[in-house]
Design a protein around this motif. Structure first.
Motif, PDB file in Angstrom:
ATOM      1  N   VAL A  14     -10.200  -4.629  12.144  1.00  0.00           N
ATOM      2  CA  VAL A  14     -10.219  -4.686  10.688  1.00  0.00           C
ATOM      3  C   VAL A  14     -10.090  -3.282  10.064  1.00  0.00           C
ATOM      4  N   GLY A  15     -10.681  -2.292  10.720  1.00  0.00           N
ATOM      5  CA  GLY A  15     -10.584  -0.910  10.223  1.00  0.00           C
ATOM      6  C   GLY A  15      -9.226  -0.307  10.530  1.00  0.00           C
ATOM      7  N   ILE A  16      -8.737  -0.584  11.725  1.00  0.00           N
ATOM      8  CA  ILE A  16      -7.421  -0.058  12.140  1.00  0.00           C
ATOM      9  C   ILE A  16      -6.342  -0.587  11.191  1.00  0.00           C
ATOM     10  N   LYS A  17      -6.452  -1.881  10.855  1.00  0.00           N
ATOM     11  CA  LYS A  17      -5.436  -2.514  10.002  1.00  0.00           C
ATOM     12  C   LYS A  17      -5.400  -1.843   8.620  1.00  0.00           C
ATOM     13  N   MET A  18      -6.580  -1.484   8.112  1.00  0.00           N
ATOM     14  CA  MET A  18      -6.616  -0.821   6.799  1.00  0.00           C
ATOM     15  C   MET A  18      -5.809   0.476   6.823  1.00  0.00           C
ATOM     16  N   LEU A  19      -5.921   1.202   7.926  1.00  0.00           N
ATOM     17  CA  LEU A  19      -5.194   2.480   8.035  1.00  0.00           C
ATOM     18  C   LEU A  19      -3.699   2.221   8.222  1.00  0.00           C
ATOM     19  N   GLN A  20      -3.387   1.175   9.022  1.00  0.00           N
ATOM     20  CA  GLN A  20      -1.967   0.810   9.225  1.00  0.00           C
ATOM     21  C   GLN A  20      -1.324   0.395   7.913  1.00  0.00           C
ATOM     22  N   SER A  70      -6.101  21.669  11.095  1.00  0.00           N
ATOM     23  CA  SER A  70      -5.572  20.977   9.908  1.00  0.00           C
ATOM     24  C   SER A  70      -6.460  19.806   9.463  1.00  0.00           C
ATOM     25  N   VAL A  71      -7.500  19.520  10.252  1.00  0.00           N
ATOM     26  CA  VAL A  71      -8.383  18.396   9.899  1.00  0.00           C
ATOM     27  C   VAL A  71      -9.127  18.691   8.604  1.00  0.00           C
ATOM     28  N   LYS A  72      -9.111  17.694   7.702  1.00  0.00           N
ATOM     29  CA  LYS A  72      -9.767  17.903   6.406  1.00  0.00           C
ATOM     30  C   LYS A  72     -10.931  16.954   6.194  1.00  0.00           C
ATOM     31  N   ILE A  73     -10.981  15.887   7.011  1.00  0.00           N
ATOM     32  CA  ILE A  73     -12.099  14.945   6.885  1.00  0.00           C
ATOM     33  C   ILE A  73     -12.484  14.401   8.268  1.00  0.00           C
ATOM     34  N   VAL A  74     -13.794  14.292   8.487  1.00  0.00           N
ATOM     35  CA  VAL A  74     -14.321  13.633   9.690  1.00  0.00           C
ATOM     36  C   VAL A  74     -15.065  12.403   9.210  1.00  0.00           C
ATOM     37  N   SER A  75     -14.578  11.233   9.618  1.00  0.00           N
ATOM     38  CA  SER A  75     -15.275   9.999   9.248  1.00  0.00           C
ATOM     39  C   SER A  75     -15.977   9.486  10.490  1.00  0.00           C
ATOM     40  N   ASN A  76     -17.309   9.491  10.438  1.00  0.00           N
ATOM     41  CA  ASN A  76     -18.092   9.146  11.628  1.00  0.00           C
ATOM     42  C   ASN A  76     -18.464   7.669  11.585  1.00  0.00           C
ATOM     43  N   TYR A  77     -18.104   6.958  12.651  1.00  0.00           N
ATOM     44  CA  TYR A  77     -18.332   5.514  12.747  1.00  0.00           C
ATOM     45  C   TYR A  77     -19.814   5.293  13.124  1.00  0.00           C
ATOM     46  N   ALA A  78     -20.701   5.640  12.205  1.00  0.00           N
ATOM     47  CA  ALA A  78     -22.154   5.534  12.431  1.00  0.00           C
ATOM     48  C   ALA A  78     -22.840   5.950  11.143  1.00  0.00           C
ATOM     49  N   VAL A  79     -24.086   5.486  10.974  1.00  0.00           N
ATOM     50  CA  VAL A  79     -24.854   6.003   9.838  1.00  0.00           C
ATOM     51  C   VAL A  79     -25.442   7.368  10.187  1.00  0.00           C
ATOM     52  N   GLY A  80     -25.858   7.538  11.457  1.00  0.00           N
ATOM     53  CA  GLY A  80     -26.337   8.847  11.905  1.00  0.00           C
ATOM     54  C   GLY A  80     -25.160   9.816  11.925  1.00  0.00           C
ATOM     55  N   PHE A  81     -25.436  11.082  11.652  1.00  0.00           N
ATOM     56  CA  PHE A  81     -24.342  12.069  11.664  1.00  0.00           C
ATOM     57  C   PHE A  81     -24.770  13.324  12.405  1.00  0.00           C
ATOM     58  N   ASN A  82     -25.810  13.190  13.247  1.00  0.00           N
ATOM     59  CA  ASN A  82     -26.325  14.339  13.975  1.00  0.00           C
ATOM     60  C   ASN A  82     -25.335  14.870  15.009  1.00  0.00           C
ATOM     61  N   ASN A  83     -24.296  14.073  15.333  1.00  0.00           N
ATOM     62  CA  ASN A  83     -23.277  14.542  16.290  1.00  0.00           C
ATOM     63  C   ASN A  83     -22.225  15.421  15.626  1.00  0.00           C
ATOM     64  N   VAL A  84     -22.281  15.531  14.309  1.00  0.00           N
ATOM     65  CA  VAL A  84     -21.293  16.350  13.593  1.00  0.00           C
ATOM     66  C   VAL A  84     -22.003  17.571  13.002  1.00  0.00           C
ATOM     67  N   ASP A  85     -21.437  18.743  13.213  1.00  0.00           N
ATOM     68  CA  ASP A  85     -21.998  19.949  12.608  1.00  0.00           C
ATOM     69  C   ASP A  85     -21.524  19.985  11.152  1.00  0.00           C
ATOM     70  N   ILE A 296     -20.878  -8.456  12.731  1.00  0.00           N
ATOM     71  CA  ILE A 296     -20.780  -8.113  11.308  1.00  0.00           C
ATOM     72  C   ILE A 296     -20.972  -6.607  11.093  1.00  0.00           C
ATOM     73  N   ALA A 297     -21.995  -6.050  11.737  1.00  0.00           N
ATOM     74  CA  ALA A 297     -22.270  -4.617  11.527  1.00  0.00           C
ATOM     75  C   ALA A 297     -21.092  -3.765  12.003  1.00  0.00           C
ATOM     76  N   ARG A 298     -20.569  -4.090  13.165  1.00  0.00           N
ATOM     77  CA  ARG A 298     -19.492  -3.240  13.714  1.00  0.00           C
ATOM     78  C   ARG A 298     -18.217  -3.359  12.871  1.00  0.00           C
ATOM     79  N   ASP A 299     -17.910  -4.568  12.374  1.00  0.00           N
ATOM     80  CA  ASP A 299     -16.743  -4.715  11.497  1.00  0.00           C
ATOM     81  C   ASP A 299     -16.957  -3.925  10.203  1.00  0.00           C
ATOM     82  N   THR A 300     -18.160  -4.021   9.663  1.00  0.00           N
ATOM     83  CA  THR A 300     -18.450  -3.304   8.408  1.00  0.00           C
ATOM     84  C   THR A 300     -18.349  -1.793   8.626  1.00  0.00           C
ATOM     85  N   MET A 301     -18.842  -1.339   9.782  1.00  0.00           N
ATOM     86  CA  MET A 301     -18.733   0.100  10.096  1.00  0.00           C
ATOM     87  C   MET A 301     -17.264   0.524  10.153  1.00  0.00           C
ATOM     88  N   ALA A 302     -16.429  -0.328  10.753  1.00  0.00           N
ATOM     89  CA  ALA A 302     -14.997   0.002  10.872  1.00  0.00           C
ATOM     90  C   ALA A 302     -14.342   0.072   9.494  1.00  0.00           C
TER      91      ALA A 302
END
Ligand code: NAD
Length: 325
Positions: A14-20, A70-85, A296-302
């Motif tokens: 569902v998330g991939i399709k939005m980007l496609q 060239s990356v301008k945005i990091v979208s993390n597939y999680a509510v936690g973001f401790n893996n991103v500086d 449901i949660a994983r689709d919503t995250m995507a």
């Protein structure tokens, strides 16, 4: 102009399709495993990516940003973001976004499931049956405890903590006491939750301690050896937040010494490894970081992870932008 995204692991369609549908180009790591860091860095050198869609298993830091300038945005597939500086990203003008709220019900339900599994000894009882040990009804086997009237000590009363409080107070009759850096008027009103001004004050009051804070420098080892000494010996600890919030080695010692009665953990200090001896303890339930693992949660995250990128590329406000102070 088309935008190019690197996705570090396959997320729901569902998330991939939005980007496609937006006509963006993307490459995605297709192995069903955590992408090895070297492989991720090498893939990022191949093309000029404008966005990264990452999972909590990837450490997104200065080295990654240097590799993919060239990356301008990091979208993390999680509510936690401790893996991103996030601080480093923001220094470079890179937006970081996450998926807040997508898994609130899933993780709250999972928390309740862990509590019930521990208090009713479900895992041991299941093993007993599989081992062929059941010889007939017995008034003394697997005696559990009931939750009605007992106290839930909530550490972190944000989205997930509040939802768990609702389920456990309205559904199971628990009393709620909570510690948070912010008062939460809603659960005070809806659940009669009582605010306690420190963890030290909360722990001696709780029969079930459940942790729902993000992993931040201020929450690392929020629960340590001294804290376990303050818990009721009959109390249980549930952690579905992030592993390093609890000193896991100290927890193993505390459980061995009987400072608390049991623990259920979904997250670990050095995932996917667990502290020595943890898996040998009888009063412990261990699950592989599956708090948000519902369809449901994983689709919503995507959807949310894709939406963050779309909003950014379309010049809109990124609603789920992570802001750190
Ligand atoms: P949230 O931001 O809505 O709530 C977090 C709460 O913690 C807030 O109320 C905040 O004030 C409080 N807090 C922050 N620092 C604190 C401190 N030092 N002491 C006490 N309270 C503090 O977040 P949420 O949506 O409820 O998610 C909580 C965490 O759950 C996430 O950050 C994530 O790490 C974890 N999580 C785990 C899973 C899983 O699969 N196990 C899934 C989703 C989220």
């Amino acid at each position: 102009m088309s935008h190019r995204i690197y996705i570090t692991r396959k997320i729901p369609d569902v998330g991939i399709k939005m980007l496609q549908d937006k006509g963006y180009e993307f490459d995605m790591y297709m192995e069903n495993q955590v992408i090895p860091r070297a492989e991720m860095l090498s893939a990022l050198k191949e093309k000029e990516y404008d966005a990264l869609l990452t999972l909590l298993t990837e450490h997104i830091d200065a080295e990654v940003f240097d590799t993919a300038p060239s990356v301008k945005i990091v979208s993390n597939y999680a509510v936690g973001f401790n893996n991103v500086d996030v601080v480093e990203a923001n220094k470079r003008g890179i937006v970081v976004a996450n998926t807040p709220g997508a898994s609130t019900s899933a993780v709250a339900e999972f928390t309740v499931a862990l509590i019930l599994a521990l208090t009713h000894k479900l895992i041991d009882a299941d093993q007993f049956m599989r081992d062929g040990k059941y010889k007939g009804w017995d008034p003394y086997i697997f005696l559990g405890t009931e939750l009605a009237g007992k106290t839930l000590g909530l550490i972190g009363a944000g989205r997930i903590g509040s939802e768990a409080a609702r389920m456990l107070s309205h559904g199971l009759g628990m009393k709620i006491k909570y510690y948070d850096t912010r008062r939460n008027d809603v659960i005070e009103k809806e659940c009669g939750a009582v605010f306690v001004s420190s963890i030290e004050e909360l722990l001696p009051l709780a029969d079930v301690v459940s942790i729902h804070v993000p992993l931040l420098p201020t929450t690392h080892h929020l629960l340590n050896r001294d804290h376990f000494k303050l818990m009721k010996k009959t109390a249980i600890l549930i952690n579905t937040s992030r592993g390093p919030v609890v000193d896991e080695t100290a927890l193993v010692t505390a459980l061995r010494e009987g400072l608390c009665a049991g623990a259920a953990l979904d997250v670990y200090e050095n995932e996917p490894h667990i502290a020595d001896g943890l898996d040998m303890l009888p009063n412990v339930i261990l699950t592989p970081h599956i708090g948000s693992a519902t369809d449901i949660a994983r689709d919503t995250m995507a959807v949310m992870a894709a939406q963050n990128i779309i909003e950014f590329f379309e010049g809109e406000e990124v609603k789920n932008k992570v802001v750190v102070s």
